[in-house]
Motif scaffolding. Structure first.
Motif, short mmCIF file in Angstrom:
data_model
loop_
_atom_site.label_atom_id
_atom_site.label_comp_id
_atom_site.label_asym_id
_atom_site.label_seq_id
_atom_site.Cartn_x
_atom_site.Cartn_y
_atom_site.Cartn_z
N LEU A 96 14.76 23.39 -8.36
CA LEU A 96 13.54 22.40 -8.55
C LEU A 96 12.55 22.56 -7.52
CD1 LEU A 96 12.55 20.03 -10.34
CD2 LEU A 96 14.04 18.63 -9.12
N ILE A 97 13.01 22.41 -6.00
CA ILE A 97 12.28 22.31 -5.01
C ILE A 97 11.50 23.63 -4.81
CG2 ILE A 97 11.90 22.06 -2.63
CD1 ILE A 97 14.74 20.27 -2.60
N LEU A 98 12.23 24.67 -5.04
CA LEU A 98 11.50 25.94 -4.85
C LEU A 98 10.33 26.55 -5.88
CD1 LEU A 98 14.59 28.18 -3.68
CD2 LEU A 98 12.27 27.23 -2.16
N TYR A 99 10.57 25.81 -7.17
CA TYR A 99 9.81 25.98 -8.18
C TYR A 99 8.13 25.44 -7.65
CZ TYR A 99 12.33 27.79 -11.94
OH TYR A 99 13.06 28.59 -12.77
N PHE A 100 8.06 24.22 -7.19
CA PHE A 100 6.91 23.36 -6.62
C PHE A 100 6.49 24.27 -5.43
CE2 PHE A 100 8.87 20.22 -9.45
CZ PHE A 100 7.59 20.02 -10.41
N VAL A 101 7.42 24.58 -4.46
CA VAL A 101 6.91 25.10 -3.48
C VAL A 101 6.27 26.38 -3.23
CG1 VAL A 101 7.57 25.67 -0.93
CG2 VAL A 101 8.36 23.56 -1.91
N PHE A 102 7.07 27.21 -3.96
CA PHE A 102 6.55 28.83 -4.05
C PHE A 102 6.27 29.26 -5.44
CE2 PHE A 102 9.91 29.05 -0.50
CZ PHE A 102 8.95 29.41 0.35
N PHE A 103 6.99 28.83 -6.52
CA PHE A 103 6.69 29.57 -7.72
C PHE A 103 5.42 29.23 -8.37
CE2 PHE A 103 6.61 29.70 -12.30
CZ PHE A 103 7.11 30.93 -12.51
N TYR A 104 5.10 27.90 -8.60
CA TYR A 104 3.97 27.41 -9.19
C TYR A 104 2.71 27.59 -8.38
CZ TYR A 104 6.46 24.64 -12.74
OH TYR A 104 7.35 24.43 -13.68
N PRO A 105 2.52 27.65 -7.19
CA PRO A 105 1.64 28.10 -6.43
C PRO A 105 1.31 29.58 -6.40
CG PRO A 105 2.82 26.63 -4.95
CD PRO A 105 3.57 26.87 -6.21
N SER A 106 2.45 30.43 -6.35
CA SER A 106 2.26 31.67 -6.73
C SER A 106 1.41 32.29 -8.04
CB SER A 106 3.49 32.37 -6.41
OG SER A 106 3.87 32.17 -4.97
N VAL A 107 2.32 31.59 -8.94
CA VAL A 107 1.78 32.06 -10.45
C VAL A 107 0.38 31.58 -10.54
CG1 VAL A 107 2.33 30.94 -12.47
CG2 VAL A 107 3.60 32.53 -11.95
N PHE A 108 -0.11 30.46 -10.12
CA PHE A 108 -1.22 29.92 -10.36
C PHE A 108 -2.51 30.79 -9.47
CE2 PHE A 108 0.67 25.70 -11.45
CZ PHE A 108 0.66 25.78 -12.98
N MET A 109 -2.15 31.17 -8.41
CA MET A 109 -2.82 32.04 -7.48
C MET A 109 -3.04 33.39 -8.37
SD MET A 109 -2.30 33.73 -4.14
CE MET A 109 -1.18 34.87 -4.22
N VAL A 110 -2.22 34.05 -8.66
CA VAL A 110 -2.35 35.21 -9.61
C VAL A 110 -2.88 35.03 -10.74
CG1 VAL A 110 -1.02 36.94 -11.21
CG2 VAL A 110 -0.04 36.33 -8.85
N MET A 111 -2.93 33.81 -11.51
CA MET A 111 -3.47 33.81 -12.77
C MET A 111 -5.20 33.74 -12.46
SD MET A 111 -1.14 31.64 -15.23
CE MET A 111 -2.10 31.14 -16.25
N PHE A 148 1.63 35.90 -17.36
CA PHE A 148 1.98 34.85 -16.42
C PHE A 148 1.72 33.59 -16.91
CE2 PHE A 148 1.65 38.29 -13.20
CZ PHE A 148 2.37 37.65 -12.28
N GLY A 149 1.07 33.10 -18.18
CA GLY A 149 1.13 31.78 -18.84
C GLY A 149 2.51 31.80 -19.54
N LEU A 150 2.87 32.76 -20.11
CA LEU A 150 4.38 32.51 -20.73
C LEU A 150 5.42 32.30 -19.68
CD1 LEU A 150 4.11 35.58 -23.49
CD2 LEU A 150 4.46 33.17 -23.74
N LEU A 151 5.37 33.16 -18.45
CA LEU A 151 6.17 32.78 -17.48
C LEU A 151 6.12 31.43 -16.82
CD1 LEU A 151 8.29 33.91 -15.33
CD2 LEU A 151 6.41 34.77 -14.11
N THR A 152 5.00 30.73 -16.86
CA THR A 152 4.63 29.37 -16.39
C THR A 152 5.30 28.45 -17.43
OG1 THR A 152 2.56 30.15 -15.21
CG2 THR A 152 2.86 27.61 -15.80
N LEU A 153 5.08 28.92 -18.75
CA LEU A 153 5.91 28.05 -19.80
C LEU A 153 7.09 27.86 -19.62
CD1 LEU A 153 4.99 26.40 -22.37
CD2 LEU A 153 5.62 28.49 -23.67
N GLN A 154 7.91 28.97 -19.28
CA GLN A 154 9.40 29.00 -19.03
C GLN A 154 9.76 28.27 -17.99
OE1 GLN A 154 11.51 29.70 -21.50
NE2 GLN A 154 13.04 28.77 -19.99
N ALA A 155 8.78 28.16 -16.78
CA ALA A 155 8.88 27.71 -15.36
C ALA A 155 9.09 25.87 -15.85
CB ALA A 155 8.11 28.05 -14.47
N ILE A 156 8.12 25.43 -16.57
CA ILE A 156 7.99 24.21 -17.02
C ILE A 156 9.45 23.81 -17.51
CG2 ILE A 156 7.08 22.49 -18.53
CD1 ILE A 156 4.33 23.99 -18.10
N SER A 157 9.93 24.71 -18.53
CA SER A 157 11.43 24.43 -19.09
C SER A 157 12.29 24.07 -17.86
CB SER A 157 11.49 25.05 -20.21
OG SER A 157 12.83 25.09 -20.81
#
Length: 180
Positions: A96-111, A148-157
């Motif tokens: 949960l913490i790592l999604y917010f610290v690493f995953f979401y910022p990285s995915v949004f940066m790529v997009m 990356f949109g689909l990946l983000t969608l699954q990350a929300i889940s």
């Protein structure tokens, strides 16, 4: 509210399940294209740029479009020397913490960084620079954002589920893909 949010995660998971199974057919197509290319090259000593480009276009599409499905089943590559020994709730808090610290910022940066790349490709209707290549390269580049949109969608889940698991409201589920 919690039930509604959890229901959203279930709907995302169901969508990714269907979408991932659909993408798996691209893998079959890719195998057939590679097979055809090998047969043409080794038996008939010929090949085409279009066929060779199709191989890596299909690979790129499968890789990008199946990333959310891979996340659904927790099948992505992970080096977990410590993590694998943790209890379920501790894993959920970590995820949960790592999604917010690493995953979401990285995915949004790529997009965000990919958007001009894709936009410029559409402006010129980019195709292959090689004679006889695939003319619609701009569509392939769009798959980066879609994937990356689909990946983000699954990350929300996954974020929702990890919150429920971390709070102890549910037991961590183990997804096992069915093989038909």
């Amino acid at each position: 509210m919690a039930a509604t949010v959890r229901e959203l995660a279930k709907k995302i998971d169901a969508f990714q399940e269907r979408f991932g199974r659909g993408v798996s057919w691209l893998m079959l197509l890719m195998v057939l294209v590679v097979f055809m290319d090998v047969v043409l090259r080794y038996l008939f000593r010929t090949s085409t740029v279009w066929l060779q480009e199709s191989e890596w276009h299909l690979f790129g599409m499968v890789y990008l479009l199946a990333a959310g499905y891979t996340m659904l089943y927790d099948e992505h590559v992970r080096v977990d020397i410590v993590y694998s020994r943790w209890p379920s709730r501790k894993k959920a808090w970590c995820d949960l913490i790592l999604y917010f610290v690493f995953f979401y910022p990285s995915v949004f940066m790529v997009m965000i960084m990919t958007w001009p790349f894709v936009r410029d490709s559409y402006k010129v209707l980019e195709g292959s620079p090689d004679p006889g290549g695939i003319p619609f390269r701009f569509l392939l580049k769009s798959v980066i954002i879609v994937g990356f949109g689909l990946l983000t969608l699954q990350a929300i889940s996954q974020t929702i589920k990890n919150f429920f698991w971390a709070m102890g409201w549910e037991e961590r589920e183990v997804h096992v893909p069915e093989v038909h």
